[in-house]
Design a protein around this motif. Structure first.
Motif, PDB file in Angstrom:
ATOM      1  N   ASP A 190     -22.613  14.040  16.007  1.00 29.71           N
ATOM      2  CA  ASP A 190     -22.889  15.137  15.084  1.00 29.71           C
ATOM      3  C   ASP A 190     -23.459  16.333  15.831  1.00 29.71           C
ATOM      4  OD1 ASP A 190     -23.301  16.704  12.891  1.00 29.71           O
ATOM      5  OD2 ASP A 190     -24.913  15.507  12.034  1.00 29.71           O
ATOM      6  N   GLU A 191     -22.611  17.336  16.096  1.00 31.61           N
ATOM      7  CA  GLU A 191     -23.022  18.532  16.844  1.00 31.61           C
ATOM      8  C   GLU A 191     -23.732  18.126  18.142  1.00 31.61           C
ATOM      9  OE1 GLU A 191     -22.326  21.609  16.202  1.00 31.61           O
ATOM     10  OE2 GLU A 191     -22.153  21.956  14.048  1.00 31.61           O
ATOM     11  N   ALA A 192     -23.198  17.106  18.795  1.00 29.98           N
ATOM     12  CA  ALA A 192     -23.905  16.467  19.903  1.00 29.98           C
ATOM     13  C   ALA A 192     -24.199  17.405  21.070  1.00 29.98           C
ATOM     14  CB  ALA A 192     -23.100  15.265  20.399  1.00 29.98           C
ATOM     15  N   PHE A 193     -23.360  18.424  21.267  1.00 28.61           N
ATOM     16  CA  PHE A 193     -23.530  19.296  22.429  1.00 28.61           C
ATOM     17  C   PHE A 193     -23.985  20.703  22.059  1.00 28.61           C
ATOM     18  CE2 PHE A 193     -19.785  16.670  24.294  1.00 28.61           C
ATOM     19  CZ  PHE A 193     -20.647  15.613  24.534  1.00 28.61           C
ATOM     20  N   SER A 194     -24.186  20.977  20.782  1.00 27.17           N
ATOM     21  CA  SER A 194     -24.421  22.363  20.352  1.00 27.17           C
ATOM     22  C   SER A 194     -25.783  22.901  20.760  1.00 27.17           C
ATOM     23  CB  SER A 194     -24.248  22.488  18.836  1.00 27.17           C
ATOM     24  OG  SER A 194     -25.201  21.711  18.158  1.00 27.17           O
ATOM     25  N   ALA A 195     -26.740  22.022  21.080  1.00 28.87           N
ATOM     26  CA  ALA A 195     -28.063  22.493  21.487  1.00 28.87           C
ATOM     27  C   ALA A 195     -28.142  22.782  22.981  1.00 28.87           C
ATOM     28  CB  ALA A 195     -29.122  21.461  21.094  1.00 28.87           C
ATOM     29  N   LEU A 196     -27.043  22.566  23.692  1.00 33.63           N
ATOM     30  CA  LEU A 196     -27.051  22.710  25.145  1.00 33.63           C
ATOM     31  C   LEU A 196     -26.597  24.102  25.573  1.00 33.63           C
ATOM     32  CD1 LEU A 196     -25.331  19.303  25.999  1.00 33.63           C
ATOM     33  CD2 LEU A 196     -27.792  19.787  25.938  1.00 33.63           C
ATOM     34  N   LYS A 214     -11.227   6.305  30.007  1.00 32.58           N
ATOM     35  CA  LYS A 214     -11.479   4.933  30.466  1.00 32.58           C
ATOM     36  C   LYS A 214     -11.758   3.974  29.310  1.00 32.58           C
ATOM     37  CE  LYS A 214     -13.668   6.659  34.706  1.00 32.58           C
ATOM     38  NZ  LYS A 214     -14.958   6.772  35.447  1.00 32.58           N
ATOM     39  N   LEU A 215     -12.497   4.452  28.289  1.00 27.73           N
ATOM     40  CA  LEU A 215     -13.032   3.552  27.269  1.00 27.73           C
ATOM     41  C   LEU A 215     -12.163   3.447  26.023  1.00 27.73           C
ATOM     42  CD1 LEU A 215     -16.769   4.701  27.432  1.00 27.73           C
ATOM     43  CD2 LEU A 215     -15.726   2.739  28.580  1.00 27.73           C
ATOM     44  N   HIS A 216     -11.461   4.518  25.687  1.00 31.98           N
ATOM     45  CA  HIS A 216     -10.601   4.544  24.491  1.00 31.98           C
ATOM     46  C   HIS A 216     -11.368   4.175  23.221  1.00 31.98           C
ATOM     47  CE1 HIS A 216      -7.318   5.046  27.295  1.00 31.98           C
ATOM     48  NE2 HIS A 216      -7.651   3.936  27.901  1.00 31.98           N
ATOM     49  N   LYS A 217     -12.552   4.737  23.075  1.00 32.38           N
ATOM     50  CA  LYS A 217     -13.326   4.565  21.851  1.00 32.38           C
ATOM     51  C   LYS A 217     -12.698   5.392  20.729  1.00 32.38           C
ATOM     52  CE  LYS A 217     -16.928   2.238  23.573  1.00 32.38           C
ATOM     53  NZ  LYS A 217     -17.358   0.904  23.091  1.00 32.38           N
ATOM     54  N   THR A 218     -13.089   5.081  19.503  1.00 25.09           N
ATOM     55  CA  THR A 218     -12.754   5.956  18.380  1.00 25.09           C
ATOM     56  C   THR A 218     -13.963   6.865  18.177  1.00 25.09           C
ATOM     57  OG1 THR A 218     -11.396   4.237  17.372  1.00 25.09           O
ATOM     58  CG2 THR A 218     -12.106   6.051  15.954  1.00 25.09           C
ATOM     59  N   ILE A 219     -13.755   8.162  18.342  1.00 24.96           N
ATOM     60  CA  ILE A 219     -14.864   9.114  18.314  1.00 24.96           C
ATOM     61  C   ILE A 219     -14.656  10.112  17.188  1.00 24.96           C
ATOM     62  CG2 ILE A 219     -16.111  10.893  19.605  1.00 24.96           C
ATOM     63  CD1 ILE A 219     -15.201   9.486  22.192  1.00 24.96           C
ATOM     64  N   ILE A 220     -15.662  10.230  16.341  1.00 28.13           N
ATOM     65  CA  ILE A 220     -15.656  11.253  15.297  1.00 28.13           C
ATOM     66  C   ILE A 220     -16.671  12.298  15.719  1.00 28.13           C
ATOM     67  CG2 ILE A 220     -16.025  11.746  12.861  1.00 28.13           C
ATOM     68  CD1 ILE A 220     -15.457   8.448  12.818  1.00 28.13           C
ATOM     69  N   PHE A 221     -16.180  13.489  16.002  1.00 27.21           N
ATOM     70  CA  PHE A 221     -16.988  14.533  16.631  1.00 27.21           C
ATOM     71  C   PHE A 221     -17.118  15.714  15.675  1.00 27.21           C
ATOM     72  CE2 PHE A 221     -18.161  17.918  19.458  1.00 27.21           C
ATOM     73  CZ  PHE A 221     -18.827  17.319  20.521  1.00 27.21           C
ATOM     74  N   ILE A 222     -18.350  16.082  15.359  1.00 32.85           N
ATOM     75  CA  ILE A 222     -18.623  17.207  14.470  1.00 32.85           C
ATOM     76  C   ILE A 222     -18.972  18.443  15.302  1.00 32.85           C
ATOM     77  CG2 ILE A 222     -20.169  18.107  12.685  1.00 32.85           C
ATOM     78  CD1 ILE A 222     -18.429  15.896  11.659  1.00 32.85           C
ATOM     79  N   THR A 223     -18.373  19.578  14.964  1.00 37.22           N
ATOM     80  CA  THR A 223     -18.703  20.819  15.654  1.00 37.22           C
ATOM     81  C   THR A 223     -18.393  22.016  14.758  1.00 37.22           C
ATOM     82  OG1 THR A 223     -18.329  22.133  17.667  1.00 37.22           O
ATOM     83  CG2 THR A 223     -16.419  21.010  16.745  1.00 37.22           C
ATOM     84  N   HIS A 224     -19.063  23.130  15.040  1.00 37.98           N
ATOM     85  CA  HIS A 224     -18.730  24.394  14.376  1.00 37.98           C
ATOM     86  C   HIS A 224     -17.956  25.294  15.322  1.00 37.98           C
ATOM     87  CE1 HIS A 224     -22.483  25.263  16.594  1.00 37.98           C
ATOM     88  NE2 HIS A 224     -21.933  26.449  16.767  1.00 37.98           N
ATOM     89  N   ASP A 225     -17.702  24.803  16.541  1.00 38.70           N
ATOM     90  CA  ASP A 225     -17.102  25.601  17.613  1.00 38.70           C
ATOM     91  C   ASP A 225     -15.625  25.241  17.758  1.00 38.70           C
ATOM     92  OD1 ASP A 225     -16.202  26.341  20.264  1.00 38.70           O
ATOM     93  OD2 ASP A 225     -18.285  26.768  20.766  1.00 38.70           O
TER      94      ASP A 225
END
Length: 407
Positions: A190-196, A214-225
């Protein structure tokens, strides 16, 4: 076919004291503002339907207040919907008991927060291993695992440090390592990188892409960018006022905006940095496959042009022109490298930005060739001009002159 992992059907979220009594107004199509004014209830999400495939990065984006963070918190039921179905790996999440939901959150999903969410009184190693420790793993086991993940995210040697001793980027790496350490199949970010800071943010995006390879995870990524969404997402869903206005691949969002809102969103995007050659190339219409000069001349006349891309059993070889064929004294002779011109192909995965000079300077459209030597398409100046000018090559041929004028 992609394997669906998460299904959201008919999801609504109405914030207020008596949401069930107000839902008829929502189904009548009353606006968010009208519902708030009349009932004091806030419509957070309206009829969200989406499928997220196993192993993909699915980006949910929108401006502040669009409902994206509300939506991601439904996946692990940090927020319960007013109406709708949430299924994860064919498990109806809404039917889980409190105990089952607890286990689901511990083992199926991990979350990375915008503000890191680290425990200041625990060391970096303890923060990363926390999820495993509450799962009941032994100290030796979670320590080994946490140490391994810290090395993976580039923080080997920081195990004994405390969060306050780290930079923002380092803290977010700890948060990412903690989420990965539990071996959860799904990451919620959830906006994981927006504070950086921008540079650190770009580095974290690079690391996430590298890890995902490498990992092939299922990733749900929230962003306003939008730039971040285009860079990371296999698919993107755009929300506005709690409604999904478009869902698709990054190139589909850029090239075929569904609404004026989406079109305004994407208009300032640097398409050359966001689109690959494959997304805008045309099918190869000038393929020459003849064995002899005479046969090649017949094929050349059939494609109604004075050049073609020569392909034999070994794949794409180069460009052959009608003049070169007609200059041969014996048209029964076999095709050879004395007839075709060497013209290196470009990769379908190349970003448009990297091939602009070659496209502008080339005598012919560039052949698009995959790693096995197969001719996949061609990229022309007019094709490139149409896409970079904000339209499509087919509908915007008039922009051809813009590119040609730069030669």
């Amino acid at each position: 076919m992609p394997e669906p992992l998460i299904k959201i059907e008919g999801l609504y979220k109405l914030f207020g004291n008596k949401p069930a009594s107000v839902m008829p107004l929502v189904h009548e199509g009353r606006s968010k503002d009208d519902i708030l004014a009349e009932t004091g209830h806030t419509l957070g999400l309206k009829d969200i339907n989406l499928t997220i495939n196993k192993g993909e990065i699915f980006v949910i984006m929108g401006l502040s207040g669009s409902g994206k963070s509300t939506l991601i918190r439904h996946f692990n039921r940090l927020i319960d919907p007013t109406e709708g179905v949430i299924k994860v790996d064919n498990i109806d999440v809404m039917k889980l008991s409190s105990k089952e939901l607890e286990q689901f959150r511990r083992h199926k999903m991990s979350m990375v927060f915008q503000r890191f969410g680290l425990m200041p009184h625990r060391t970096v190693l303890e923060n990363v291993g926390y999820g495993l420790s509450i799962q009941g793993k032994s100290k030796a086991e979670w320590t080994a695992k946490a140490t391994e993940w810290l090395e993976t995210v580039g923080l080997a040697g920081y195990e004994a440090q405390y969060p306050a001793q780290l930079s923002g980027g380092q803290q977010q790496r700890v948060g990412l390592a903690r989420a990965l350490c539990t071996d959860a199949e799904i990451l919620l970010m959830d906006e994981a990188f927006s504070a950086l800071d921008p540079l650190i943010r770009s580095e974290m995006q690079d690391q996430l892409i590298e890890l995902q390879d490498k990992l092939h995870k299922t990733i749900i990524f929230i962003t306003h960018d939008l730039d971040e969404a285009l860079r990371l997402g296999d698919r993107i869903a755009i929300l506005k006022d709690g409604e999904m206005v478009q869902q698709g691949t990054p190139d589909d969002i850029l090239l075929n905006p569904a609404t004026d809102y989406v079109e305004a969103f994407v208009k300032d995007v640097n398409r050359a940095r966001a689109l690959t050659v494959e997304t805008v190339m045309k099918p190869p219409s000038r393929r020459i496959t003849a064995d002899t000069i005479a046969e090649a001349l017949v094929q050349m006349k059939a494609i109604k042009g004075d050049y073609g891309y020569y392909v034999n059993a070994d794949g794409y070889q180069g460009v052959v022109t009608q003049d070169a064929l007609e200059a041969c004294s014996d048209d029964s002779q076999k095709m050879s490298n004395k007839v075709w011109e060497d013209m290196p192909g470009i990769s379908p995965d190349a970003m448009l930005e990297s091939v602009i000079p070659e496209t502008l300077e080339g005598k012919y459209p560039l052949p698009v060739v995959d790693e096995d030597g197969n001719l996949k398409g061609e990229l022309s100046r007019s094709n490139l001009a149409g896409v970079l000018g904000g339209g499509s090559a087919e509908n915007d041929a008039g922009k051809k002159s813009v590119i040609e004028a730069k030669q």
